[in-house]
Design an enzyme around this catalytic site. Sequence first.
Site, PDB file in Angstrom:
ATOM      1  N   ASP A  35       0.847  -1.190   0.000  1.00  0.00           N
ATOM      2  CA  ASP A  35       0.000   0.000   0.000  1.00  0.00           C
ATOM      3  C   ASP A  35       0.884   1.242   0.000  1.00  0.00           C
ATOM      4  OD1 ASP A  35      -2.829   1.176   0.467  1.00  0.00           O
ATOM      5  OD2 ASP A  35      -1.557   2.191   1.954  1.00  0.00           O
ATOM      6  N   TYR A  40       3.229   9.884   0.413  1.00  0.00           N
ATOM      7  CA  TYR A  40       4.183   9.295   1.363  1.00  0.00           C
ATOM      8  C   TYR A  40       5.631   9.601   1.015  1.00  0.00           C
ATOM      9  CZ  TYR A  40       0.047   6.517   2.660  1.00  0.00           C
ATOM     10  OH  TYR A  40      -1.204   6.100   3.029  1.00  0.00           O
TER      11      TYR A  40
END
Length: 300
Positions: A35, A40
Amino acid sequence: MVTIPPVGLGTWQASPGEVTNAVKVAIDAGYRHFDCAYLYNNESEVGEGIQCKINEGVVRREDLFVVSKLWCTFHEKSLVRTVCSQSLTALKLDYLDLYLMHWPMGFKPGKDNMPLDHSGMVIPSNTDFLETWEAMEDLVTEGLVKAIGVSNFNHEQLERLLKKRNLRIKPVTNQIECHPYLSQKRLISFCQARDVSVTAYRPLGGSSEGVVLMDDPVIKRIAKEHGRSPAQILIFQIQRNVIVIPKSVTPHRIQENIQVFDFELTEQDMNDIFSLEKNLRLATFPTTENHKDYPFHTEY
């Protein structure tokens, strides 16, 4: 119908220096679901780990299930393909197995991922997630992604999407925060009744008023009774047909978190875990509370 592996490796807040090794360890341990997200800021390192294991012959690309997410500053239809391509390049992949709308909220486009006004609140874009969804559907048609889904949608937002006129592709999952302190029973029932799977982020919880979920006496007792770790007990959600994506960069924890298919919790265990409900949301995203599409003003 897309089959999402029930346990995946979460990569949120995994620093670039650690995440490549975490991905390699995870693949060796049997993980196939990863994921990721544009936000991020570590997708190229995730990609390095994946590429390394493909080159070693440990896995083939088609064995893996790689997820990324569309960030809020790219909700304008003209930007969706560009940022998806950026994630693909970073991950060193030709396609994604699943692409999620990270939040139902669009932010003002630009270099800043979190554009804030003078009072510290996010600056919205003039977009509607139904239109953003159309651009995501195009990604499937073009072969850049195999499936699309949503994240952090409440039941009203999901219903609005499912009832959209000329909906070409249904969301396959709604990725939401879910753990024993926020059990999400109503939202999970709502999604599953409509053939939308649920993926739980933060499944290991966090701390509330100094109480860490993994240290909860109920969790510790059940763990002891089964000869398991508290984290393995918290991955219990796979028994309610919820996909979990625990995040870790520690090799023994990564391995432990996927060793959850050789035992089952009893109905009493499950009831005891559900009794811990505190309606405690860890990811509240307070800078977006004034946004027209803020998902958490609604009960579920």
